[in-house]
Design an enzyme around this catalytic site. Sequence first.
Site, short mmCIF file in Angstrom:
data_model
loop_
_atom_site.label_atom_id
_atom_site.label_comp_id
_atom_site.label_asym_id
_atom_site.label_seq_id
_atom_site.Cartn_x
_atom_site.Cartn_y
_atom_site.Cartn_z
N GLU A 437 -8.64 5.69 3.82
CA GLU A 437 -8.46 4.34 3.30
C GLU A 437 -8.82 3.21 4.27
O GLU A 437 -7.94 2.47 4.71
CB GLU A 437 -7.02 4.18 2.85
CG GLU A 437 -6.63 5.21 1.84
CD GLU A 437 -6.32 4.64 0.48
OE1 GLU A 437 -5.30 3.98 0.37
OE2 GLU A 437 -7.10 4.85 -0.45
N GLU A 508 -6.05 13.85 -2.20
CA GLU A 508 -4.64 13.63 -2.47
C GLU A 508 -4.45 13.69 -3.98
O GLU A 508 -5.18 13.05 -4.72
CB GLU A 508 -4.18 12.26 -1.95
CG GLU A 508 -4.23 12.15 -0.44
CD GLU A 508 -3.85 10.77 0.10
OE1 GLU A 508 -3.12 10.03 -0.57
OE2 GLU A 508 -4.31 10.46 1.22
C1 IPT Z 1 -2.45 7.06 -0.29
C2 IPT Z 1 -2.59 7.26 1.18
O1 IPT Z 1 -3.79 7.84 1.53
C3 IPT Z 1 -1.49 8.05 1.78
O2 IPT Z 1 -1.52 7.87 3.17
C4 IPT Z 1 -0.18 7.69 1.19
O3 IPT Z 1 0.07 6.34 1.45
C5 IPT Z 1 -0.19 7.92 -0.27
O4 IPT Z 1 -1.24 7.27 -0.88
C6 IPT Z 1 1.07 7.44 -0.93
O5 IPT Z 1 2.19 8.11 -0.55
S1 IPT Z 1 -2.81 5.40 -0.55
C7 IPT Z 1 -2.38 4.99 -2.17
C8 IPT Z 1 -2.23 3.51 -2.24
C9 IPT Z 1 -3.40 5.45 -3.15
#
Ligand code: IPT
Length: 1000
Positions: A437, A508
């Site tokens: 990100e 993710e």
């Molecule tokens: C995404 C991030 O990559 C991760 O570090 C963590 O923050 C997660 O989400 C949430 O728990 S960012 C999200 C705004 C898509």
Amino acid sequence: MTLEKVWENPQILQINREKPRAYYIPCHDESAKSRNRQLSDHFRLLNGEWKFSYFSNVNDINDKHVSNEVDVSGWDRLLVPSCWQTNGYDQMQYVNVRYPFPFDPPHVPNENPAGVYVKDIQISDLSERKEQFIVFEGVSACFYLYVNGQFAGYSQGSRMPAEFNITPYLKDGKNRLTAVVLKWGDGSYLEDQDMWRYTGIFRDVYLLSRDAIRIEDVFNRAVLSEDLTQGELQIDLTAKGSCHAEVLLKDERGETVGHIAREINGTESLSMTVDSPALWNAENPVLYDLYVKSGEEVLHFHIGFRRITVEDGVFKINNEAVKLKGVNRHDSHPKLGHTIPLNHMKKDLLLMKKHNMNTVRASHYPNDPRFLTLCDQLGFYVIDEADLECHGAGEAGDIHWLSKQEDWQAAFLDRMERLVERDKNNPSVIIWSLGNEAGYGINHIKMAEWAKKRDATRLTHYESAAEGYKGHENTEALDMESRMYPTLQYVEEYAKNESKTKPMFLCEYSHAMGNGPGDAADYWELIYKYPKLMGGCIWEWNDHGISRTDDRGNVSYAYGGDFGETIHDGNFCIDGLVKPDRTPSTGLKEIKAVYKPVRFKMKSAEEGLVEVTNLFDFTNLSDYEIQWMVERDGEVVQQNVIYDLDLHPKASKVIQIPYDVPEASVSSYYLTVSLLQKKTEPWAEKGHEIGFEQFKLPVKKQIPEKRAGKHSLKTEKNGSKLVISGLDFTYVFNLEAGQFEKVSLNDYECLAGIPSFTAWRAPIDNDAPILQEWKKHGFDKLNMHTYKAEVVQEDESLIELQVHFSLSAFSRFPVVKGTANWKVHSSGAIAVTCQADVNGEVPYLPRFGLEIPMPKGNDEVEYFGNGPHESYMDMKSSVRKGRYLTTVQGMHEQYIYPQENGSRYGTDWAIVSNELGMGMKFSSNEGFSFNVSRYALAELTATSHDHQLQEDNSRTWVYIDYKMSGVGSGACGPALAENYQLNEKSISFSFEMEPVFKEH
Ligand code: IPT
């Protein structure tokens, strides 16, 4: 002041730091293989107690503090490695996306906290032939190094090693090492990961005593021929000076399979050929040992022969299409913060292995190098990620801002180079990730191009290059389309779209915050269906709660905001599959079932034909055993083991299971087929169940004859109360409330209040996308209103009552209007049928069911349903139907942030009783969701920490739900899929309840 202010200059990333190189610890002999660093004559660990002085502002540090003259006897003592914040210095702070300081790169707050670390050491063996290096494996955020008061170097970049040649500054005898560590630096703009913000020397520090003429760097590439029969090990050696080197390759049995000895000048490439090498993969991580010997040093490397390719959009390892069953893992310890002991890393990996995971994304920075050694040995595919995230730039207005700035390019590249150079020899690393990100810009393109050029044997990954970023569409150097939290539809459309040629990786998905995730099984349906989908990593491995112990020794967990910090992101860091102490939560059990490397499918229940599919990528199923058992009403009546099912990876076979069940019965019969470990492995013992599937067997249901009431029913009306009595029971129906207010057997009272229909659940984190809507319609304030309750039938054997009711909140239209018909039989059984119409304007319901307050003390729970843990309509892969005896507390699933929990999907019957078995039985032929809790819904809804939950003093709360909506993963993922929403507008629901004294 001595410190030259380079911490606000993105062009100065280091001073005097050694060039990044491969990780190794030089040893004096082949015991290097043990990876026990302390066996090495050339290694000296500097961990331990250091003198420490904390300054809330770096400007208060002066020359004296870093000189040899300063008297440190009165200074604090601080363990290295550790984080300031876990030792009471500075401020604990958890922030996700936002920068905790103004976005004004490269400037950081003037009030920049700093700590001076001092360590006096004795050195007695300095020699002309040797050079002395100091290595810091991880220091956050940047630091200045002094040796005997002389400035020796500067480094930034928290989670990457910094090595300095300190030979010129050392002397025989006592030497003083001083490190001035700053909390913020320009590098902090690149380290905006979602985590507790820790500072300090948080990883190991050690000295290396090196030959002056030595091998400095080694890059091993184990390349396989297309047909995998020939291995070529290319070894690039970089020497300091002209150096005689001997390189030895040994196989698993310790046999030498390659040997070269020669003079190395600068960087030279050697090559060894290995015929039919044993291959490395996560299921069978065969490692060869490579020793590089020169002078007095022996360097050891693990070699794994494996081939990583993408062919026709399909991700492959060793020519096999492999699915990455992964998880995102942060370095996170409930007491030590960012400092992770070796055993703790190992524990995490063993637990992952035990739960069928084969992939770890090192989110969002390089982990301790020993973590990768463990991955090489245990068998994990690693997505190794650069320490780079600029998420907060988005908050400031343009997430791509830093990624586009040319004067930040060197800083971006530095992070890629230091990652790749350090970890390039780990077979487990299969993908280089540019970070997380940070938008997408030219700086990323340069990083990816550099990585590809330096190491063509691995793939590159970066998520934020997803379609749509204008101006920087060039994603040529990225090997996969990576996404976070896409919907199922999005993933499927991509997979079907033939113009998309890259494999898709879900870096993710299935946000595991609180109760959940509920959608993993559906993602995996798709991932198995489409070859172009290469798998993904759950967000995330563990809850980042901070362990606190009160005066009575009770442990609780803190999250953002619990340390008085004003800028924080609350419990968004409590989003893991395991609790901070690594206790698995339901999510982990679910993922284990979803990731299981086998599928069992019923082909013909009449003939006992079950199709077995081997979902391992490299392992024959004959390495495991299959166990089957038939249970009648939860009791095992038949079982056996299939010991040697010869089934190749990805192949299916129909097997016959010789069970024998009656044609019809009052009992239910279930078949469970399991895959078990034949051998004891470091993560689980022989006999460990890797996965199972359960099938209801087609036995015609005979309805047991109803026990006729021995005595006729009597009624007596007392105002609005209708007293109904039989031989040994007395019920009171309150016609005003439209509910029973008393249900007793032999004067044992089963109610502690008036039951009520309900539609609310204590919000779970994953309800985030719908919660405001629910509240808007008053779902959190619903009360049952009774329009009318009347007796519609009354005779000796049956009393029937009809109740017209609604559920509504003040100043809102009713959410539900319904009619409940209650029938009391002379046996004592109470049957209810409820027809409910849901307001067409309201969103889907959290649940619909009856809430029954039973007296406190009804602590025993027995049920026939799914267990042994909680289950929901979208999170039930890891539960099996059976008969369970537990307790109310045993039903409770503890979430650090209290929320709905403990529900049992698909329950046939349940008894909630005291220890003597006196209580109430609930049953239904249609099945229901069942829950029981010591905590009132309002308490679960309103409390922010589990240790603050107050048990209800007088009641045990029982819920018999027609349905409970699924849990999903909406805390960060998509809204709950429609098929898991309780969105029916017309509900008919029936069940029976009666007071019982249990016999068995
Ligand atoms: C995404 C991030 O990559 C991760 O570090 C963590 O923050 C997660 O989400 C949430 O728990 S960012 C999200 C705004 C898509």
